[in-house]
Design a protein around this motif. Sequence first.
Motif, PDB file in Angstrom:
ATOM      1  N   GLY A  65       0.769  -1.159  -0.036  1.00  0.00           N
ATOM      2  CA  GLY A  65      -0.024  -0.068   0.041  1.00  0.00           C
ATOM      3  C   GLY A  65       0.828   1.206   0.027  1.00  0.00           C
ATOM      4  O   GLY A  65       0.325   2.277   0.171  1.00  0.00           O
ATOM      5  N   LYS A  66       2.133   1.139  -0.201  1.00  0.00           N
ATOM      6  CA  LYS A  66       3.046   2.233  -0.410  1.00  0.00           C
ATOM      7  C   LYS A  66       2.361   3.510  -1.131  1.00  0.00           C
ATOM      8  O   LYS A  66       2.431   4.637  -0.597  1.00  0.00           O
ATOM      9  N   SER A  67       2.129   3.242  -2.423  1.00  0.00           N
ATOM     10  CA  SER A  67       1.533   4.204  -3.405  1.00  0.00           C
ATOM     11  C   SER A  67       0.255   4.748  -2.985  1.00  0.00           C
ATOM     12  O   SER A  67       0.159   6.014  -2.658  1.00  0.00           O
ATOM     13  N   THR A  68      -0.647   3.872  -2.287  1.00  0.00           N
ATOM     14  CA  THR A  68      -1.920   4.530  -1.816  1.00  0.00           C
ATOM     15  C   THR A  68      -1.675   5.447  -0.579  1.00  0.00           C
ATOM     16  O   THR A  68      -2.151   6.534  -0.547  1.00  0.00           O
ATOM     17  N   ILE A 105      -3.660   5.876 -11.597  1.00  0.00           N
ATOM     18  CA  ILE A 105      -4.826   5.723 -11.119  1.00  0.00           C
ATOM     19  C   ILE A 105      -5.105   5.897  -9.500  1.00  0.00           C
ATOM     20  O   ILE A 105      -5.889   6.733  -9.087  1.00  0.00           O
ATOM     21  N   ARG A 106      -3.864   5.282  -8.699  1.00  0.00           N
ATOM     22  CA  ARG A 106      -4.072   5.822  -7.172  1.00  0.00           C
ATOM     23  C   ARG A 106      -3.628   6.938  -6.795  1.00  0.00           C
ATOM     24  O   ARG A 106      -4.034   7.416  -5.851  1.00  0.00           O
ATOM     25  N   MET A 107      -3.154   7.853  -7.818  1.00  0.00           N
ATOM     26  CA  MET A 107      -2.738   9.358  -7.697  1.00  0.00           C
ATOM     27  C   MET A 107      -3.871  10.047  -8.364  1.00  0.00           C
ATOM     28  O   MET A 107      -3.762  11.373  -8.127  1.00  0.00           O
ATOM     29  N   ASN A 199       0.389  -0.606   7.511  1.00  0.00           N
ATOM     30  CA  ASN A 199      -0.873  -0.214   6.643  1.00  0.00           C
ATOM     31  C   ASN A 199      -1.741  -1.472   6.749  1.00  0.00           C
ATOM     32  O   ASN A 199      -1.473  -2.661   6.936  1.00  0.00           O
ATOM     33  N   LYS A 200      -2.823  -1.196   6.293  1.00  0.00           N
ATOM     34  CA  LYS A 200      -4.044  -2.215   6.068  1.00  0.00           C
ATOM     35  C   LYS A 200      -4.226  -2.629   7.536  1.00  0.00           C
ATOM     36  O   LYS A 200      -4.631  -3.668   7.718  1.00  0.00           O
ATOM     37  N   GLU A 201      -4.534  -1.575   8.286  1.00  0.00           N
ATOM     38  CA  GLU A 201      -4.940  -1.849   9.967  1.00  0.00           C
ATOM     39  C   GLU A 201      -6.435  -2.344   9.830  1.00  0.00           C
ATOM     40  O   GLU A 201      -6.652  -2.583  10.933  1.00  0.00           O
ATOM     41  N   GLY A 233      -0.191   2.805  12.967  1.00  0.00           N
ATOM     42  CA  GLY A 233      -0.949   2.052  11.969  1.00  0.00           C
ATOM     43  C   GLY A 233      -1.719   3.035  11.142  1.00  0.00           C
ATOM     44  O   GLY A 233      -2.210   4.149  11.600  1.00  0.00           O
ATOM     45  N   THR A 234      -2.072   2.438   9.731  1.00  0.00           N
ATOM     46  CA  THR A 234      -2.828   3.369   8.836  1.00  0.00           C
ATOM     47  C   THR A 234      -3.670   2.541   8.102  1.00  0.00           C
ATOM     48  O   THR A 234      -3.459   1.445   7.745  1.00  0.00           O
ATOM     49  N   VAL A 235      -4.663   3.204   7.655  1.00  0.00           N
ATOM     50  CA  VAL A 235      -5.572   2.567   6.480  1.00  0.00           C
ATOM     51  C   VAL A 235      -5.360   3.640   5.321  1.00  0.00           C
ATOM     52  O   VAL A 235      -6.201   4.589   5.290  1.00  0.00           O
ATOM     53  N   ALA A 236      -4.492   3.296   4.287  1.00  0.00           N
ATOM     54  CA  ALA A 236      -4.376   4.152   3.508  1.00  0.00           C
ATOM     55  C   ALA A 236      -5.544   4.232   2.784  1.00  0.00           C
ATOM     56  O   ALA A 236      -5.711   5.892   2.049  1.00  0.00           O
ATOM     57  N   THR A 237      -6.310   3.434   2.600  1.00  0.00           N
ATOM     58  CA  THR A 237      -7.469   3.648   1.675  1.00  0.00           C
ATOM     59  C   THR A 237      -8.672   4.475   1.939  1.00  0.00           C
ATOM     60  O   THR A 237      -9.445   5.198   1.279  1.00  0.00           O
ATOM     61  N   THR A 238      -8.623   4.757   3.506  1.00  0.00           N
ATOM     62  CA  THR A 238      -9.656   5.602   4.077  1.00  0.00           C
ATOM     63  C   THR A 238      -9.153   6.916   4.689  1.00  0.00           C
ATOM     64  O   THR A 238      -9.594   7.928   4.866  1.00  0.00           O
TER      65      THR A 238
HETATM   66  N1  LIG Z   1      -7.691  -3.156   2.715  1.00  0.00           N
HETATM   67  C1  LIG Z   1      -6.834  -2.218   2.332  1.00  0.00           C
HETATM   68  N2  LIG Z   1      -6.236  -2.085   1.281  1.00  0.00           N
HETATM   69  C2  LIG Z   1      -5.326  -1.386   0.934  1.00  0.00           C
HETATM   70  C3  LIG Z   1      -4.747  -0.344   1.964  1.00  0.00           C
HETATM   71  N3  LIG Z   1      -3.919   0.526   1.386  1.00  0.00           N
HETATM   72  C4  LIG Z   1      -3.848  -0.211   0.128  1.00  0.00           C
HETATM   73  N4  LIG Z   1      -4.727  -1.010  -0.198  1.00  0.00           N
HETATM   74  C5  LIG Z   1      -4.855  -1.571  -1.333  1.00  0.00           C
HETATM   75  O1  LIG Z   1      -3.494  -2.420  -1.528  1.00  0.00           O
HETATM   76  C6  LIG Z   1      -3.522  -2.784  -2.984  1.00  0.00           C
HETATM   77  C7  LIG Z   1      -1.813  -2.421  -3.303  1.00  0.00           C
HETATM   78  O2  LIG Z   1      -1.750  -1.033  -3.134  1.00  0.00           O
HETATM   79  P1  LIG Z   1      -0.531  -0.101  -3.654  1.00  0.00           P
HETATM   80  O3  LIG Z   1      -0.724   1.243  -3.058  1.00  0.00           O
HETATM   81  O4  LIG Z   1      -0.352  -0.231  -5.056  1.00  0.00           O
HETATM   82  O5  LIG Z   1       0.784  -0.809  -3.075  1.00  0.00           O
HETATM   83  P2  LIG Z   1       2.377  -0.865  -3.259  1.00  0.00           P
HETATM   84  O6  LIG Z   1       2.985  -0.960  -1.758  1.00  0.00           O
HETATM   85  O7  LIG Z   1       2.644   0.798  -3.829  1.00  0.00           O
HETATM   86  O8  LIG Z   1       2.286  -1.697  -4.384  1.00  0.00           O
HETATM   87  P3  LIG Z   1       3.868  -1.944  -5.389  1.00  0.00           P
HETATM   88  O9  LIG Z   1       4.522  -0.554  -5.684  1.00  0.00           O
HETATM   89  O10 LIG Z   1       3.269  -2.679  -6.371  1.00  0.00           O
HETATM   90  O11 LIG Z   1       4.868  -2.543  -4.489  1.00  0.00           O
HETATM   91  C8  LIG Z   1      -4.368  -1.613  -3.584  1.00  0.00           C
HETATM   92  O12 LIG Z   1      -5.355  -2.551  -4.199  1.00  0.00           O
HETATM   93  C9  LIG Z   1      -4.863  -1.023  -2.656  1.00  0.00           C
HETATM   94  O13 LIG Z   1      -6.132  -0.331  -2.890  1.00  0.00           O
HETATM   95  C10 LIG Z   1      -5.236  -0.318   3.305  1.00  0.00           C
HETATM   96  O14 LIG Z   1      -5.030   0.273   4.182  1.00  0.00           O
HETATM   97  N5  LIG Z   1      -6.427  -1.262   3.578  1.00  0.00           N
END
Ligand SMILES: Nc1nc2c(ncn2[C@@H]2O[C@H](COP(=O)(O)OP(=O)(O)OP(=O)(O)O)[C@@H](O)[C@H]2O)c(=O)[nH]1
Length: 323
Positions: A65-68, A105-107, A199-201, A233-238
């Motif tokens: 979830g680094k990019s997110t 897309i993530r950005m 992340n993904k807490e 802890g984080t939830v990057a998606t929210t």
């Molecule tokens: N459930 C959940 N999913 C997440 C969270 N953060 C990111 N994701 C999901 O995890 C997936 C990977 O996210 P990225 O942000 O692409 O992860 P990354 O670490 O940048 O990936 P790479 O650059 O390919 O190594 C995506 O489908 C995100 O939506 C989170 O906090 N919770």
Amino acid sequence: VISAAAETRGQDLLAGAIAGDVASVSQLISALESDGEVGRGIRTDLHAAGGRAHVIGITGAPGSGKSTLVGAIAGVLRARGLRVGIIAVDPSSSISGGAILGDRIRMQQHVLDPGIYLRSMSSRGWLGGVSRATVDAVAVLDAAGWDVVFVETVGVGQAEVEIVGIAQTVAVVSVPGLGDDIQAIKAGLLEVADIHVVNKEDRPDANKTIAELVNMLNLVELDPDGWAVPVHGTVATTGAGVERLADLFGEHRDWLVESGRLQQREARAARSRINAIAKDIVVDRLYDLEFRHELDSAVDRVVAREVDPYSAAQTLIRRVAGE
Ligand SMILES: Nc1nc2c(ncn2[C@@H]2O[C@H](COP(=O)(O)OP(=O)(O)OP(=O)(O)O)[C@@H](O)[C@H]2O)c(=O)[nH]1
Ligand SMILES: [Mg+2]
């Protein structure tokens, strides 16, 4: 020798970048990447203009979830009035369209914001751990006045550990439930982290992963004057926990400045860059046409065991240096 036209072109691009023109930033990064006259002609001015940005390395397992996360933090920092650059270093040897598209897309929420600059680059040609292109891209954003520059790399090897070489603050991202091993340890990244992010807490067992990391850190010998590495802890998606993470980055930077560690880190980075560049210059010279014949004959003589490789290298270096 660099032509006057190339000098002028480099200066125009730097001036444009400093004025906030994103196209100039991109063109300057490309000019440095291709290592042509324009790029070479602007290095001195570029270096002189830099030194203010907070450079933050984000590394960790693929898909953690680094990019997110970077996208979410960028949003927080933008709301605080800061300009944010993001360099995503693609792990594959060539940039795959898919990875870049995914990052775009993530950005997406940021693409129309001129205060956010996103660039993906390949990790080809690692030099002293960090590719020259990555170092140069950071330098351009820094010189152009971007306040915070993120460098995202996938933590899979020694090369990523070297992210420390250019980042002032390193965050290592882990996620819950990837087996019992702590990913940061597996990747050799436990000790390079200034901040551990889980992340993904929102997933099960997040607390367990956080507790394990805290335990592991307690086993590491502590520097009494050191920075107490937080596990956050984080939830990057929210966006949960992201404001606090942005604060932690700021706190770490403040600590670096106040403790004098920032200067130490910069000296270490400068030393390793000079080393890497010096080696590069010598090796490049050896492959110049001028020395081609001597290099080839040294190879033959080493194979024939008339000379050992150390002596052969020493002789060649003396020749290259004109001694
Ligand atoms: N459930 C959940 N999913 C997440 C969270 N953060 C990111 N994701 C999901 O995890 C997936 C990977 O996210 P990225 O942000 O692409 O992860 P990354 O670490 O940048 O990936 P790479 O650059 O390919 O190594 C995506 O489908 C995100 O939506 C989170 O906090 N919770
Ligand atoms: Mg990514």
